[in-house]
Design a protein around this motif. Structure first.
Motif, short mmCIF file in Angstrom:
data_model
loop_
_atom_site.label_atom_id
_atom_site.label_comp_id
_atom_site.label_asym_id
_atom_site.label_seq_id
_atom_site.Cartn_x
_atom_site.Cartn_y
_atom_site.Cartn_z
N PRO A 72 9.77 -2.76 -0.91
CA PRO A 72 8.68 -2.79 0.06
C PRO A 72 9.11 -2.54 1.50
CG PRO A 72 9.28 -5.01 -0.61
CD PRO A 72 10.08 -4.09 -1.47
N ASN A 106 3.59 -1.44 -2.53
CA ASN A 106 3.94 -2.56 -3.39
C ASN A 106 3.59 -2.19 -4.83
OD1 ASN A 106 4.27 -5.37 -4.46
ND2 ASN A 106 4.28 -5.91 -2.28
N ASN A 107 3.95 -3.06 -5.75
CA ASN A 107 3.62 -2.87 -7.16
C ASN A 107 2.11 -2.98 -7.36
OD1 ASN A 107 3.09 -4.60 -9.85
ND2 ASN A 107 4.69 -3.09 -10.20
N ASN A 110 0.76 -6.44 -8.32
CA ASN A 110 0.78 -7.32 -7.15
C ASN A 110 -0.43 -7.07 -6.26
OD1 ASN A 110 3.18 -8.38 -8.01
ND2 ASN A 110 4.44 -7.47 -6.41
N ASN A 149 7.05 -11.44 -4.41
CA ASN A 149 7.52 -10.14 -4.87
C ASN A 149 8.74 -10.22 -5.78
OD1 ASN A 149 5.66 -8.39 -3.52
ND2 ASN A 149 6.73 -8.79 -1.60
N CYS A 153 10.07 -6.07 -5.80
CA CYS A 153 8.71 -6.33 -6.32
C CYS A 153 8.71 -6.46 -7.84
CB CYS A 153 7.74 -5.22 -5.88
SG CYS A 153 7.55 -5.09 -4.09
#
Length: 282
Positions: A72, A106-107, A110, A149, A153
């Motif tokens: 990230p 980000n994922n 998430n 995270n 992540c």
């Protein structure tokens, strides 16, 4: 005074979805299909074009959720699932160079969890888990009001845990229905609604497998709320009973007396969560 806008993007293996977010709600959506035979550059150009078509001078940031391991800070994504040649892409840098706006990555699971946590209905949860039931099983974790995270992540990859003869997500994602019943989850749900016994049994079994995944989550994180999203969650009435039956073998029943498990009713959770990455980094 005109409110700032943010662009939230949810990258999937077949579709890239985009939402324009203003005043904490999705005001516009758009999407582009991802060709399986597209090169890395072609997919990036499709993403650029999608953003250009929705970019206004009010947009002040872009947030992106990606089904991948993500750094990230640098914004590099690794081993993006189901997208050709996206084994290592400096996505943050590329998008910032292209659009001269701050970009946060980000994922995708998430982002779904963050969107649900921040914008879901009546959410007073402190220890929150978002589960995305789709092609696989995605998971995002919020602990004491903060997205957790882990390294790159990678926290919450519950679907990759060993289970039976394979891994958890092969029994809790769409893989399960196509592998063991040779029918898509969507088509089986339609059959189950008509009372088809084979289809009803498929969702009964699915609920039992999902309960095993949820028990692992309860042992590891002890959340007070689990929100279900993704395409399979729309069939929740078909597997809710067996899922709850499976949870009866959880060792610490007192812990889950007040546990809430529900299906997302929030419009564009993943897009809102992706856009929220910008707000968290202002």
């Amino acid at each position: 005074m005109v409110e700032d806008e943010y662009i939230g993007i949810d990258i999937g293996g077949t579709t890239i979805n985009l939402g324009v977010i203003q005043n904490n709600r999705v005001t516009k959506t758009d999407a582009v299909l991802v060709r399986k035979d597209a090169t890395k550059g072609e997919t990036l150009q499709s993403l650029y074009q999608l953003i250009r078509e929705n970019l206004t001078n009010r947009v002040v940031g872009i947030g992106v959720g990606v089904p991948a391991v993500v750094d990230p800070v640098s914004g590099i994504v690794y081993d993006v699932q189901n997208i050709n040649d996206w084994d290592e892409v400096a996505l943050k840098m590329l998008l910032e160079l292209e659009f001269s706006l701050p970009v946060y990555i980000n994922n995708d699971a998430n982002c779904f969890a963050l969107g649900e946590f921040m914008y879901g209905e009546n959410n007073q949860s402190k220890q929150f888990v978002g589960l995305s039931l789709g092609t696989g099983l995605g998971m995002g974790i919020v602990i004491d009001n903060m997205l957790y995270n882990g390294v790159l992540c990678g926290a919450g990859e519950i679907g990759m845990l060993a289970y039976k003869d394979s891994i958890v997500e092969h029994y809790t994602g769409s893989f399960f229905f196509t592998k063991y019943y040779n029918v898509s989850a969507k088509d089986l749900a339609a059959l189950a609604e008509k009372g088809d016994e084979k289809a009803l049994k498929a969702f009964y079994d699915y609920g039992i497998h999902l309960a095993e995944a949820i028990k692992s989550i309860l042992y590891m994180f002890a959340p007070d709320k689990i929100m279900l999203g993704g395409s399979i969650s729309q069939a929740y009435p078909l597997f809710k009973e067996s899922m709850l039956e499976g949870l009866k073998s959880f060792a610490y029943q007192k812990q889950i007396e007040n546990l809430i498990i529900d299906v997302s009713k929030t419009k564009g959770s993943a897009l809102l969560g992706a856009a929220s990455l910008c707000l968290q980094n202002k």
